[in-house]
Motif scaffolding. Structure first.
Motif, short mmCIF file in Angstrom:
data_model
loop_
_atom_site.label_atom_id
_atom_site.label_comp_id
_atom_site.label_asym_id
_atom_site.label_seq_id
_atom_site.Cartn_x
_atom_site.Cartn_y
_atom_site.Cartn_z
N GLU A 156 0.85 -1.19 -0.04
CA GLU A 156 -0.06 -0.04 0.02
C GLU A 156 0.99 1.21 0.05
N VAL A 157 1.15 1.98 -1.26
CA VAL A 157 2.07 2.87 -1.39
C VAL A 157 1.55 4.32 -0.91
N GLY A 158 0.90 4.49 -0.01
CA GLY A 158 0.40 5.76 0.49
C GLY A 158 -1.14 5.86 0.52
N TYR A 159 -1.53 6.88 1.13
CA TYR A 159 -2.97 7.07 1.43
C TYR A 159 -3.49 8.46 0.47
N LEU A 160 -4.58 7.80 -0.09
CA LEU A 160 -5.05 8.95 -1.18
C LEU A 160 -5.91 9.85 -0.60
N SER A 161 -6.20 9.37 0.89
CA SER A 161 -6.89 10.40 1.63
C SER A 161 -6.14 11.26 2.61
N ASN A 162 -4.94 11.36 2.32
CA ASN A 162 -3.88 12.27 3.25
C ASN A 162 -3.27 13.11 1.90
N THR A 163 -3.59 14.49 2.26
CA THR A 163 -3.26 15.53 1.41
C THR A 163 -1.44 15.26 1.01
N ASN A 164 -0.66 14.97 1.67
CA ASN A 164 0.70 14.91 1.63
C ASN A 164 1.20 13.88 0.70
N ASP A 165 0.35 12.51 1.12
CA ASP A 165 0.69 11.42 0.18
C ASP A 165 0.09 11.68 -1.08
N ALA A 166 -1.15 12.22 -1.14
CA ALA A 166 -1.82 12.24 -2.42
C ALA A 166 -0.84 13.10 -3.30
#
Length: 195
Positions: A156-166
């Protein structure tokens, strides 16, 4: 799998979701787009080294393939490794980072030690290269991990729900870095043991 280098191996790259199933959505990104783009970049990097790379889904078709079908495809391909690429999303927008999962059931003391070894390799490579938060590696009994005969890992390469990861995942250069990290981990996984 034999540790004789990566050039004689068959690696399955599994872009999460696809077709009419866009997966998770967040910050105008879809999970299926991010996972397909990273998967194609990994395929290019490994194919250049002589690895046979098979994708579980064609990125242009509208076919939805479930986890069991992906596992059957991997088993029929006699693959040496399966790498499934996803993104995460939760209601809490502060949730962020990268996690990797391998087959294991802690309740009964079962696990894939090869899967765990690859999960650790790929997790540390992505964290070091991309700078996502380290959400560590975990044992799970999900269908794709459980039903494959070869080591299988879901990242899981990051959270689309998180601004920084997105913001990171929206950047083609960052997606390329993630793909390079995954390819490097695959190369390390099959590297001959040095005496």
């Amino acid at each position: 799998p034999r540790r004789t280098g990566v050039s004689d191996k068959v690696v399955i790259i599994d872009p999460g979701h696809g077709g009419d199933d866009q997966g998770l959505l967040g910050h105008s990104l879809t999970e299926s787009f991010v996972s397909a783009d990273i998967s194609q970049k990994v395929e290019g990097k490994l194919a250049a080294l002589g690895t046979t790379v098979l994708l579980t889904r064609m990125t242009k078709t509208n076919q939805v393939i479930d986890e069991q079908q992906r596992a059957v495809f991997a088993n029929n391909s006699n693959a040496d490794l399966v790498v499934s690429i996803h993104t995460d999303s939760i209601k809490n927008p502060s949730g962020n980072g990268c996690a990797s999962y391998y087959f294991g059931n802690e309740a009964v003391g079962q696990k894939s030690s090869m899967g765990q070894r690859f999960a650790n390799l790929v997790q540390s490579e992505i964290i070091k290269t991309v700078g996502l938060k380290d959400c560590r590696t975990h044992a799970k009994t999900w269908d794709l991990l459980r039903m494959t005969r070869m080591p299988s890992v879901r990242i899981e390469v990051g959270y689309l729900s998180n601004t920084n990861d997105a913001v990171k995942l929206a950047d083609a250069n960052v997606r390329d870095l993630i793909a390079s990290s995954i390819a490097e981990a695959i190369i390390s996984f099959f590297e001959p043991v040095k005496n």
